[in-house]
Design a protein around this motif. Structure first.
Motif, PDB file in Angstrom:
ATOM      1  N   GLU A   1       0.839  -1.208   0.000  1.00 45.02           N
ATOM      2  CA  GLU A   1       0.000   0.000   0.000  1.00 45.02           C
ATOM      3  C   GLU A   1       0.873   1.257   0.000  1.00 45.02           C
ATOM      4  OE1 GLU A   1      -2.436  -0.551   3.444  1.00 45.02           O
ATOM      5  OE2 GLU A   1      -3.986  -1.685   2.352  1.00 45.02           O
TER       6      GLU A   1
ATOM      7  N   GLU B   1       1.095   4.178  -2.886  1.00 46.24           N
ATOM      8  CA  GLU B   1       0.946   5.597  -2.550  1.00 46.24           C
ATOM      9  C   GLU B   1       2.154   6.394  -3.022  1.00 46.24           C
ATOM     10  OE1 GLU B   1      -0.550   8.269   1.260  1.00 46.24           O
ATOM     11  OE2 GLU B   1       0.424   6.337   1.633  1.00 46.24           O
TER      12      GLU B   1
ATOM     13  N   VAL C   1      -0.698   6.138  -6.682  1.00 42.06           N
ATOM     14  CA  VAL C   1      -1.928   5.354  -6.825  1.00 42.06           C
ATOM     15  C   VAL C   1      -2.575   5.247  -5.446  1.00 42.06           C
ATOM     16  CG1 VAL C   1      -2.930   3.112  -7.446  1.00 42.06           C
ATOM     17  CG2 VAL C   1      -1.022   4.039  -8.774  1.00 42.06           C
ATOM     18  N   GLU C   2      -3.858   5.497  -5.365  1.00 46.06           N
ATOM     19  CA  GLU C   2      -4.579   5.417  -4.100  1.00 46.06           C
ATOM     20  C   GLU C   2      -4.421   4.019  -3.492  1.00 46.06           C
ATOM     21  OE1 GLU C   2      -6.544   6.381  -0.890  1.00 46.06           O
ATOM     22  OE2 GLU C   2      -6.208   7.863  -2.482  1.00 46.06           O
TER      23      GLU C   2
ATOM     24  N   SER D   1      -6.136   2.286  -1.569  1.00 45.31           N
ATOM     25  CA  SER D   1      -7.361   1.480  -1.548  1.00 45.31           C
ATOM     26  C   SER D   1      -7.550   0.673  -2.829  1.00 45.31           C
ATOM     27  CB  SER D   1      -8.584   2.378  -1.330  1.00 45.31           C
ATOM     28  OG  SER D   1      -8.706   3.312  -2.388  1.00 45.31           O
ATOM     29  N   ARG D   2      -6.805   1.021  -3.898  1.00 42.61           N
ATOM     30  CA  ARG D   2      -6.904   0.288  -5.166  1.00 42.61           C
ATOM     31  C   ARG D   2      -6.100  -1.010  -5.149  1.00 42.61           C
ATOM     32  NH1 ARG D   2      -8.736   3.675  -9.311  1.00 42.61           N
ATOM     33  NH2 ARG D   2      -9.039   1.700 -10.410  1.00 42.61           N
TER      34      ARG D   2
END
Length: 318
Positions: free
Chosen positions: A133, A137, A141-142, A144-145
């Protein structure tokens, strides 16, 4: 000492018609924290050099001569098991074509986690997921994706996900094989800006492959100009842009439009690259070269240093 030193690398592909001479006597260094661009037409041997460094050559490919010294060790004699410890942890790659490089049936996050767990099997999966994650980031890229599949990402997001995966095990050297392929110019500029930022932030050494000199100029300090498997010019990017010496480099520069200064007609290089199954015996560029001499037909010219800066050229004009 350079992070990577390629010395006399010769890689060929065995076919039913003979050996395809894809890379012949290739020499260059990548210093710590430095980016080196490898530029040339399609089929000139750029990707072959990259796959040789990772020892991921397709069937029929063979390193026939030369050394690839990474972090003080020649990796050419290493077994596949020994190379697995180096891939991703020491040298990682952003493969050409982000649209096809990710496995479509696995979630993007799972593919990044797999790269982490391969080299750190004792790391708890929750920690690997948290790192994945953080990597997403970092590349914009978020987080949560992380549970999305590749088809749910745009082309630019897939390219960023591949960069995140390449950084998963904190490599010393990152190879980017045409990172702007199939992206529009806006997204391409964003990806290049990202890579430049990551190089400065993480102190990455980088090898960037491209057919576009403008892309290399954005990120790299040095450039290797390849033609028909040979390095024809090599040196600091500023020196080569300021004074390209090899006729092939001059041709590449002449085909590059400028938005500044007077308008000039773009120049194309006549003819076609040679057949690498049976290349010319001397300089492979001589059939297309406006300055070709008789000596060019017999022997490939040795690399010669020009001036006080790091600038080498292989051409009988010098």
């Amino acid at each position: 000492m350079p992070v990577l030193s390629v010395e006399g690398l010769t890689t060929n592909y065995r076919t039913l018609r003979g050996w395809v001479k894809a890379a012949e006597n290739v020499n260059f260094d990548v210093e710590k924290g430095q980016a080196v661009g490898v530029v040339g037409e399609s089929g000139c041997g750029k990707t072959t050099v990259a796959l040789s460094i990772l020892k991921l050559l397709p069937r029929g490919g063979k390193i026939r001569r030369g050394k690839i010294i990474f972090d003080g060790t020649d990796i050419v004699p290493l077994s596949d098991k020994e190379m697995r410890a180096i891939r991703w942890k020491g040298i990682s790659i952003v493969f050409q074509g982000a649209m096809n490089a990710l496995n479509p049936v696995f979630k993007v996050g799972d593919q990044i986690i797999e790269a982490i767990k391969t080299h750190e099997p004792d790391l708890p999966k929750s920690d690997a997921r948290a790192r994945a994650e953080g990597l997403l980031e970092m590349v914009g890229v978020e987080p949560s994706r992380i549970n999305n599949y590749p088809h749910e990402f745009s082309g630019g997001m897939r390219q960023r996900a591949l960069i995140a995966m390449a950084l998963a095990s904190n490599p010393k050297l990152l190879i980017a094989d045409e990172p702007g392929t199939a992206l529009d110019v806006i997204v391409q500029a964003q990806v290049l800006q990202l890579m430049r930022g990551l190089k400065e932030k993480l102190g990455l050494s980088m090898m960037m492959i491209s057919h576009d000199l403008s892309i290399v100029a954005e990120v790299c300090e040095k450039v290797v100009i390849m033609y028909a498997g040979h390095v024809v010019e090599y040196g600091e990017i500023g020196e080569i842009f300021k004074e390209p010496l090899h006729p092939y480099t001059q041709g590449l520069m002449g085909a590059f439009p400028s938005i500044k200064g007077n308008k000039q007609k773009l120049v194309s290089i006549p003819g076609q690259p040679p057949d690498l199954l049976n290349p010319p015996p001397g300089c492979p560029f001589y059939p297309r070269c406006p300055y070709a001499m008789d000596v060019c037909k017999t022997k490939f010219p040795e690399s010669k240093k020009m001036g006080s800066a790091e600038h080498y050229v292989s051409c009988y004009l010098y």
